[in-house]
Design a protein around this motif. Structure first.
Motif, PDB file in Angstrom:
ATOM      1  N   LEU A  19       3.473  -8.090   5.182  1.00  0.00           N
ATOM      2  CA  LEU A  19       3.053  -6.743   5.577  1.00  0.00           C
ATOM      3  C   LEU A  19       1.604  -6.462   5.190  1.00  0.00           C
ATOM      4  CD1 LEU A  19       6.188  -4.600   4.710  1.00  0.00           C
ATOM      5  CD2 LEU A  19       5.283  -5.089   6.975  1.00  0.00           C
ATOM      6  N   GLU A  20       1.184  -7.009   4.068  1.00  0.00           N
ATOM      7  CA  GLU A  20      -0.176  -6.751   3.588  1.00  0.00           C
ATOM      8  C   GLU A  20      -1.215  -7.277   4.588  1.00  0.00           C
ATOM      9  OE1 GLU A  20      -2.416  -4.721   1.005  1.00  0.00           O
ATOM     10  OE2 GLU A  20      -0.265  -4.968   0.771  1.00  0.00           O
ATOM     11  N   ALA A  21      -0.993  -8.482   5.083  1.00  0.00           N
ATOM     12  CA  ALA A  21      -1.930  -9.062   6.055  1.00  0.00           C
ATOM     13  C   ALA A  21      -1.920  -8.266   7.358  1.00  0.00           C
ATOM     14  CB  ALA A  21      -1.581 -10.523   6.324  1.00  0.00           C
ATOM     15  N   PHE A  62      11.023  -1.241   9.339  1.00  0.00           N
ATOM     16  CA  PHE A  62       9.761  -1.975   9.334  1.00  0.00           C
ATOM     17  C   PHE A  62       8.590  -0.999   9.259  1.00  0.00           C
ATOM     18  CE2 PHE A  62       6.104  -3.652  11.573  1.00  0.00           C
ATOM     19  CZ  PHE A  62       5.888  -4.843  10.897  1.00  0.00           C
ATOM     20  N   MET A  63       8.626   0.046  10.091  1.00  0.00           N
ATOM     21  CA  MET A  63       7.541   1.029  10.090  1.00  0.00           C
ATOM     22  C   MET A  63       7.441   1.744   8.747  1.00  0.00           C
ATOM     23  SD  MET A  63       5.647   0.921  12.687  1.00  0.00           S
ATOM     24  CE  MET A  63       4.749   2.439  12.371  1.00  0.00           C
ATOM     25  N   ASP A  64       8.587   2.068   8.159  1.00  0.00           N
ATOM     26  CA  ASP A  64       8.573   2.722   6.851  1.00  0.00           C
ATOM     27  C   ASP A  64       7.892   1.833   5.812  1.00  0.00           C
ATOM     28  OD1 ASP A  64       9.910   4.891   7.928  1.00  0.00           O
ATOM     29  OD2 ASP A  64      11.870   4.310   7.130  1.00  0.00           O
ATOM     30  N   LEU A  65       8.241   0.546   5.801  1.00  0.00           N
ATOM     31  CA  LEU A  65       7.629  -0.385   4.853  1.00  0.00           C
ATOM     32  C   LEU A  65       6.142  -0.567   5.132  1.00  0.00           C
ATOM     33  CD1 LEU A  65      10.426  -3.110   4.719  1.00  0.00           C
ATOM     34  CD2 LEU A  65       9.803  -1.483   2.909  1.00  0.00           C
ATOM     35  N   ARG A  69       1.916   0.762   2.884  1.00  0.00           N
ATOM     36  CA  ARG A  69       0.711   0.011   2.508  1.00  0.00           C
ATOM     37  C   ARG A  69      -0.419   1.002   2.270  1.00  0.00           C
ATOM     38  NH1 ARG A  69       2.378  -3.755   0.329  1.00  0.00           N
ATOM     39  NH2 ARG A  69       4.090  -2.377   0.343  1.00  0.00           N
ATOM     40  N   PRO A  70      -1.125   0.892   1.146  1.00  0.00           N
ATOM     41  CA  PRO A  70      -2.179   1.855   0.805  1.00  0.00           C
ATOM     42  C   PRO A  70      -3.254   2.005   1.879  1.00  0.00           C
ATOM     43  CG  PRO A  70      -1.757   0.387  -1.038  1.00  0.00           C
ATOM     44  CD  PRO A  70      -0.948  -0.123   0.123  1.00  0.00           C
ATOM     45  N   GLN A  71      -3.635   0.923   2.527  1.00  0.00           N
ATOM     46  CA  GLN A  71      -4.704   1.008   3.515  1.00  0.00           C
ATOM     47  C   GLN A  71      -4.293   1.756   4.770  1.00  0.00           C
ATOM     48  OE1 GLN A  71      -3.075  -1.698   2.399  1.00  0.00           O
ATOM     49  NE2 GLN A  71      -3.548  -3.514   3.568  1.00  0.00           N
ATOM     50  N   LEU A  72      -3.006   2.003   4.954  1.00  0.00           N
ATOM     51  CA  LEU A  72      -2.536   2.741   6.126  1.00  0.00           C
ATOM     52  C   LEU A  72      -2.184   4.190   5.810  1.00  0.00           C
ATOM     53  CD1 LEU A  72      -0.283   0.040   7.796  1.00  0.00           C
ATOM     54  CD2 LEU A  72      -2.672   0.572   8.239  1.00  0.00           C
ATOM     55  N   ARG A  73      -2.170   4.544   4.555  1.00  0.00           N
ATOM     56  CA  ARG A  73      -1.801   5.906   4.172  1.00  0.00           C
ATOM     57  C   ARG A  73      -2.817   6.945   4.622  1.00  0.00           C
ATOM     58  NH1 ARG A  73       1.061   6.232  -1.591  1.00  0.00           N
ATOM     59  NH2 ARG A  73       2.991   5.240  -0.952  1.00  0.00           N
ATOM     60  N   ARG A  74      -4.078   6.647   4.445  1.00  0.00           N
ATOM     61  CA  ARG A  74      -5.138   7.554   4.892  1.00  0.00           C
ATOM     62  C   ARG A  74      -6.380   6.713   5.134  1.00  0.00           C
ATOM     63  NH1 ARG A  74      -3.696   9.107   0.059  1.00  0.00           N
ATOM     64  NH2 ARG A  74      -4.874   8.454  -1.752  1.00  0.00           N
TER      65      ARG A  74
END
Length: 89
Positions: A19-21, A62-65, A69-74
């Motif tokens: 998920l990170e990548a 999947f979308m919840d996980l 990810r911090p880079q997608l939060r804001r």
């Protein structure tokens, strides 16, 4: 129909392992520039794996996980600054 569901499960199981990548790839595409709400970010983020998977929509889990990810939060300040430097077509 069952074959389609199985294919979708296999694709997203693979994506879920890293998920990170995937989150980094989404941010590098500047897909979230200008979004300020969770709803808008979720919709835009959901389009990315759908396109990448060949049209299979991501499962809710999947979308919840992914959205955790911090880079997608804001949007990060560096993302906003990069986007401001991009030329318009």
């Amino acid at each position: 129909m069952e074959l389609v569901e199985e294919a979708s499960r296999r694709i997203y199981a693979g994506y879920e392992r890293d998920l990170e990548a995937l989150a980094d790839e989404i941010t590098q595409q500047n897909a979230l520039v200008g979004t300020t709400t969770v709803t808008a970010r979720t919709l835009l983020v959901g389009e990315f794996p759908t396109a990448k998977s060949g049209g299979y929509p991501p499962p809710k889990r999947f979308m919840d996980l992914l959205m955790l990810r911090p880079q997608l939060r804001r949007p990060q300040k560096t993302q906003i600054a990069k986007a401001e430097l991009l030329p318009f077509d």
